[in-house]
Enzyme design. Structure first.
Site, PDB file in Angstrom:
ATOM      1  N   ARG A  64      -3.269  -2.304  13.810  1.00 18.12           N
ATOM      2  CA  ARG A  64      -4.738  -2.299  13.856  1.00 18.12           C
ATOM      3  C   ARG A  64      -5.192  -3.682  14.293  1.00 18.12           C
ATOM      4  O   ARG A  64      -5.327  -4.594  13.491  1.00 18.12           O
ATOM      5  CB  ARG A  64      -5.324  -1.913  12.498  1.00 18.12           C
ATOM      6  CG  ARG A  64      -4.962  -0.486  12.084  1.00 18.12           C
ATOM      7  CD  ARG A  64      -5.660  -0.065  10.811  1.00 18.12           C
ATOM      8  NE  ARG A  64      -5.269   1.296  10.440  1.00 18.12           N
ATOM      9  CZ  ARG A  64      -4.279   1.588   9.617  1.00 18.12           C
ATOM     10  NH1 ARG A  64      -3.589   0.606   9.040  1.00 18.12           N
ATOM     11  NH2 ARG A  64      -3.966   2.830   9.331  1.00 18.12           N
TER      12      ARG A  64
ATOM     13  N   TYR B  40       1.697  -5.256  13.283  1.00 20.46           N
ATOM     14  CA  TYR B  40       0.573  -4.504  12.721  1.00 20.46           C
ATOM     15  C   TYR B  40      -0.212  -3.803  13.813  1.00 20.46           C
ATOM     16  O   TYR B  40      -0.513  -4.397  14.860  1.00 20.46           O
ATOM     17  CB  TYR B  40      -0.346  -5.454  11.944  1.00 20.46           C
ATOM     18  CG  TYR B  40      -1.334  -4.744  11.062  1.00 20.46           C
ATOM     19  CD1 TYR B  40      -0.913  -3.825  10.099  1.00 20.46           C
ATOM     20  CD2 TYR B  40      -2.697  -4.990  11.182  1.00 20.46           C
ATOM     21  CE1 TYR B  40      -1.824  -3.181   9.285  1.00 20.46           C
ATOM     22  CE2 TYR B  40      -3.619  -4.353  10.364  1.00 20.46           C
ATOM     23  CZ  TYR B  40      -3.174  -3.450   9.420  1.00 20.46           C
ATOM     24  OH  TYR B  40      -4.082  -2.806   8.610  1.00 20.46           O
TER      25      TYR B  40
ATOM     26  N   GLU C  68     -10.077  -3.549   4.672  1.00 21.69           N
ATOM     27  CA  GLU C  68      -9.713  -2.561   3.666  1.00 21.69           C
ATOM     28  C   GLU C  68      -8.586  -3.086   2.785  1.00 21.69           C
ATOM     29  O   GLU C  68      -8.597  -2.914   1.562  1.00 21.69           O
ATOM     30  CB  GLU C  68      -9.299  -1.249   4.337  1.00 21.69           C
ATOM     31  CG  GLU C  68     -10.427  -0.502   5.007  1.00 21.69           C
ATOM     32  CD  GLU C  68     -11.529  -0.099   4.055  1.00 21.69           C
ATOM     33  OE1 GLU C  68     -11.227   0.339   2.928  1.00 21.69           O
ATOM     34  OE2 GLU C  68     -12.709  -0.212   4.435  1.00 21.69           O
TER      35      GLU C  68
ATOM     36  N   ASP D 249      -6.394  -6.717   6.640  1.00 20.46           N
ATOM     37  CA  ASP D 249      -7.684  -6.382   7.225  1.00 20.46           C
ATOM     38  C   ASP D 249      -8.689  -6.212   6.090  1.00 20.46           C
ATOM     39  O   ASP D 249      -8.363  -6.461   4.931  1.00 20.46           O
ATOM     40  CB  ASP D 249      -7.596  -5.121   8.103  1.00 20.46           C
ATOM     41  CG  ASP D 249      -7.013  -3.926   7.357  1.00 20.46           C
ATOM     42  OD1 ASP D 249      -7.050  -3.903   6.102  1.00 20.46           O
ATOM     43  OD2 ASP D 249      -6.517  -3.003   8.026  1.00 20.46           O
TER      44      ASP D 249
ATOM     45  N   GLU E   3       0.803  -1.220   0.000  1.00 32.64           N
ATOM     46  CA  GLU E   3       0.000   0.000   0.000  1.00 32.64           C
ATOM     47  C   GLU E   3       0.839   1.275   0.000  1.00 32.64           C
ATOM     48  O   GLU E   3       0.459   2.267  -0.617  1.00 32.64           O
ATOM     49  CB  GLU E   3      -0.951   0.010   1.203  1.00 32.64           C
ATOM     50  CG  GLU E   3      -2.063  -1.028   1.103  1.00 32.64           C
ATOM     51  CD  GLU E   3      -3.045  -0.917   2.251  1.00 32.64           C
ATOM     52  OE1 GLU E   3      -3.342   0.215   2.661  1.00 32.64           O
ATOM     53  OE2 GLU E   3      -3.511  -1.960   2.742  1.00 32.64           O
TER      54      GLU E   3
ATOM     55  N   ASP F 228      -2.562  -4.502   3.440  1.00 34.73           N
ATOM     56  CA  ASP F 228      -2.732  -4.801   4.868  1.00 34.73           C
ATOM     57  C   ASP F 228      -3.695  -5.960   5.092  1.00 34.73           C
ATOM     58  O   ASP F 228      -4.654  -6.160   4.324  1.00 34.73           O
ATOM     59  CB  ASP F 228      -3.247  -3.564   5.609  1.00 34.73           C
ATOM     60  CG  ASP F 228      -2.174  -2.491   5.740  1.00 34.73           C
ATOM     61  OD1 ASP F 228      -0.999  -2.805   5.502  1.00 34.73           O
ATOM     62  OD2 ASP F 228      -2.528  -1.346   6.073  1.00 34.73           O
TER      63      ASP F 228
ATOM     64  N   HIS G 149      -5.042 -10.572  14.311  1.00 32.87           N
ATOM     65  CA  HIS G 149      -3.632 -10.224  14.464  1.00 32.87           C
ATOM     66  C   HIS G 149      -3.198 -10.433  15.907  1.00 32.87           C
ATOM     67  O   HIS G 149      -4.018 -10.525  16.814  1.00 32.87           O
ATOM     68  CB  HIS G 149      -3.390  -8.758  14.083  1.00 32.87           C
ATOM     69  CG  HIS G 149      -3.744  -8.434  12.672  1.00 32.87           C
ATOM     70  ND1 HIS G 149      -2.923  -8.722  11.619  1.00 32.87           N
ATOM     71  CD2 HIS G 149      -4.841  -7.842  12.142  1.00 32.87           C
ATOM     72  CE1 HIS G 149      -3.492  -8.323  10.495  1.00 32.87           C
ATOM     73  NE2 HIS G 149      -4.660  -7.796  10.790  1.00 32.87           N
TER      74      HIS G 149
END
Length: 739
Positions: free
Chosen positions: A336, A334, A122, A120, A45, A118, A379
């Site tokens: 989040r 990570y 998104e 997740d 990203e 990532d 995670h």
């Protein structure tokens, strides 16, 4: 963890660690060789992450960045086909066409493509869009890789195990995106018609706004009550200490005014002061688990003064890679996550480090922490990638804020796997006539996990120190000190407390906490004052309409239920189209009813001020704008004269008005200055109140601190007048507008 399992995990940890020092080039560990494929394109990203990963992968790999979403819903229209399964109409994001074209060309020249966005929802959606777009231009296989940390071992392991894109996770993201678009694009026109052009409202942000407004209402309704405390000084030899009145005539004292305190002082003055009781108690203090996104934001706000957005920006930098000498190192996992789970490899590594640094504080087995019932557990908890990279060893490579954030992450993780601390509290009761005063002091008898804490260290001792005291001994009395207090109402939310509340109520997810606050600030529905979140006049108006007409949309339980159903979509237990329909169709009917029946409040906030426009002579009106109330010529748009609403007369020059201003930088931070600037340079960051100081005549300002809560104080630096928020308002300053 058993001894055999711990040894095996430690062995695995050693294999996964790069054989490097902080300034040497990271190398994949033995047994974790990166499988080299000819011309493999890896898409991440961000450029920072791309730079770090490309160094780890080496020859045969090209790593490029998509810069986040390259394909999304357009901003100019709803772009959701309601009649055909809520199918979204995706387009290339404005300004990203060139990036997408370059990625397509790179893919065309590659033998394989790995999508490493990532891990997740998104990130999965970004990978899904990239795959669909790139597949048109290349015959190369396109697969997905995920990792929790950017280290040589983790990247090598991810590349060895590519997989397909998780369509269920993509559907969960699609459901959230479509649902938020449908709610926003139906609410906004209603607000334009009924309140003011240019307004907007979001599904989750509106719930947070409601919570902030309700807390403000509670604070305004709260009526402080006066109470007093009585402290006494005592002397033993050269030692002096203080104690608080704990009992009077066998009961807990209630001192409602100064007279009550003075009456007790008069009654016990001259009485012998005798130690009547001494107790020592011990308490075992457990270390806290590693950070989640929520607890990291809370700790960074409370300990470092960081707003949530700043915390996440810094954490992203630490995760994606920091230049250490001539190399880049991903320093944390990570950021989040809602889980405190830690891998066996990481546990073995930290236990080995503790064994070397604090052997006496290593527990027999690894400490385990329960994962919350609402946690997705995708995670690990947030931790340093390598414990040996201590904050001190990284200090020369990090800026001040990066260092401070990395320090609390490192300290929290390492301390989580150490032994309990032991606190020891000694309390002494001193009888003076019919009064009993109590003093206490707390120390750490055994430091345990506290040995690893510096930035996160708690203050040792809660009541000063006490000399050695024995029951029956007589002490020399010191002075009595009565002190006035006022009960404090509910505190406004801060970044830390609103994030904690959102998590507790199941509103939003780790990736959305900081954006929720940012959106409310950007729309100016909320401002920050003394690090507190304060609803603006505009925000309270919007909230009032939403609460009255769309109670479901801003209902915290309903919003939490939607979050659970979105989780269900990801787990393939819910159908995303059905979920969106169940929410949207009743909502649309309500929008239509409100549009037809709700009276418009447009223009109802306009108020004639009695002032005349100096440009055209027409009356000046007090109007509600995006940044609150302001003065505007009634002749708009022919006359565009507008200015800030005066809050007070300038105490420095006596001619200008004090008005609200915003800094050009710093995301528009509010301050208050004189209209005669630059001739008069008076300014303050405390909000002026429409009241004059009864002692010197200068204006009063709103202040806040932990001891006194919110209170009014004089702006005059030579005036000592201040009073609590509950007192009668001072006389109004003449000729000023409303605050």
């Amino acid at each position: 963890m058993t001894g055999t399992k711990a040894a095996a995990a430690q062995s695995a940890a050693k294999k996964a660690q790069p054989a490097i020092k902080a300034v040497r080039k990271p190398k994949p560990a033995k047994g974790a060789k990166t499988p080299v494929r000819k011309n493999t394109l890896v898409i991440v990203e961000s450029p920072a992450k791309a730079k770090t990963i490309e160094k780890y992968l080496g020859k045969g790999y090209t790593v490029k960045a998509s810069m986040g979403h390259v394909i999304d819903l357009p901003k100019s229209r709803m772009a959701v086909d309601i009649d055909h399964g809520f199918e979204p109409e995706y387009i290339t994001v404005k300004g990203r066409a060139k990036i997408l074209q370059e990625l397509r060309q790179d893919a065309k020249k590659s033998d394989a493509v790995l999508l490493a966005s990532d891990n997740d929802r998104e990130g999965e959606a970004i990978a899904w869009h990239l795959r669909n777009s790139i597949a048109e231009k290349t015959a190369a296989p396109i697969q997905r890789i995920v990792f929790n940390e950017i280290t040589p071992g983790a990247i090598a392991e991810a590349v060895k195990h590519p997989a397909d894109i998780d369509e269920a996770k993509v559907n969960a993201q699609k459901a959230r995106r479509v649902l938020d678009r449908l709610v926003g694009y139906n609410l906004s026109p209603l607000l334009w018609k009924k309140v003011k052009n240019g307004l907007s409202a979001g599904r989750v942000q509106s719930v947070a706004l409601r919570l902030i407004c309700e807390r403000e209402d509670e604070a305004e309704r709260f009526i402080p009550e006066e109470y007093w405390t009585l402290e006494a000084g005592f002397v033993k030899g050269r030692a002096k200490f203080a104690a608080q009145l704990a009992q009077y005539r066998g009961e807990k004292p209630e001192l409602k005014d100064e007279q009550s305190a003075q009456a007790i002082i008069a009654d016990i003055t001259g009485a012998a002061c005798v130690v009547s009781d001494v107790k020592t108690t011990e308490k075992s203090l457990k270390p806290k688990p590693p950070f989640t996104t929520s607890t990291l934001q809370q700790a960074a706000a409370n300990r470092l003064g960081f707003v949530s957005r700043k915390t996440m920006v810094l954490a992203q930098q630490l995760y994606e890679g920091i230049s250490v000498g001539h190399e880049r190192v991903g320093l944390i996992t990570y950021m989040r996550t809602d889980s405190v789970r830690i891998s066996a490899v990481a546990l073995a590594e930290v236990r080995e480090w503790i064994q070397g640094a604090y052997p006496a504080e290593l527990p027999p087995q690894a400490n385990e922490y329960a994962v919350g019932a609402k946690a997705q557990d995708a995670h690990e908890g947030i931790r340093p990638t390598y414990v040996k990279y201590t904050p001190d060893s990284m200090k020369g490579y990090l800026d001040r804020d990066q260092f401070r954030l990395y320090s609390i992450i490192w300290e929290r993780f390492v301390s989580s796997q150490m032994t309990n601390a032991l606190s020891r509290t000694t309390s002494a009761d001193i009888a003076a006539g019919e009064a009993v005063f109590r003093a206490s002091a707390t120390t750490l008898a055994e430091k345990g996990f506290c040995r690893a804490l510096k930035v996160l260290a708690a203050k040792e001792g809660t009541g000063g120190s006490l000399p050695a005291l024995a029951v029956g001994e007589t002490l020399e009395p010191g002075t009595f000190r009565p002190e006035q207090h006022f009960t404090q109402g509910p505190a406004r939310y801060t970044d830390a407390s609103i994030v904690k509340l959102l998590e507790e109520k199941g509103i939003g997810r780790p990736s959305t906490y900081a954006p929720i606050i940012s959106v409310l600030l950007t729309r100016y529905y909320v401002t920050r004052s003394n690090k507190q979140l304060v609803p603006t006049a505009l925000g309270r108006i919007i909230n009032g309409i939403l609460v009255e007409s769309f109670s479901d949309v801003v209902n915290e339980n309903f919003t939490a239920e939607i979050e659970q159903k979105l989780d269900g979509v990801e787990e393939q237990a819910e159908d995303w189209v059905k979920l969106v329909g169940e929410v949207f169709f009743p909502f649309r009917e309500q929008v239509e009813r409100v549009m037809a029946t709700q009276e418009s409040v447009k223009g109802t906030f306009d108020e004639n001020t009695g002032e005349t426009c100096e440009k055209c002579g027409r009356p000046m009106l007090k109007k509600l704008g995006r940044y609150g109330f302001f003065l505007s010529c009634s002749g708009f748009p022919e006359c565009r004269n507008a200015k800030s609403l005066p809050l007070a007369k300038c105490p420095k020059c006596g001619k200008g008005d004090i008005i609200s201003r915003r800094t050009a930088r710093g995301r528009g931070r509010e301050f208050y200055g004189c209209t005669n600037y630059p001739e008069c340079d008076f300014l303050t960051h405390s909000k002026p109140l429409n009241a004059a100081c009864p002692q010197c005549g200068w204006f009063m300002v709103e202040k806040h601190d932990k001891k006194n809560g919110s209170y009014k104080a004089c702006i005059n630096p030579d005036c000592t007048y201040l009073h609590s928020a509950d007192e009668e308002p001072a006389p109004e300053l003449t000729g000023t507008g409303e605050p």
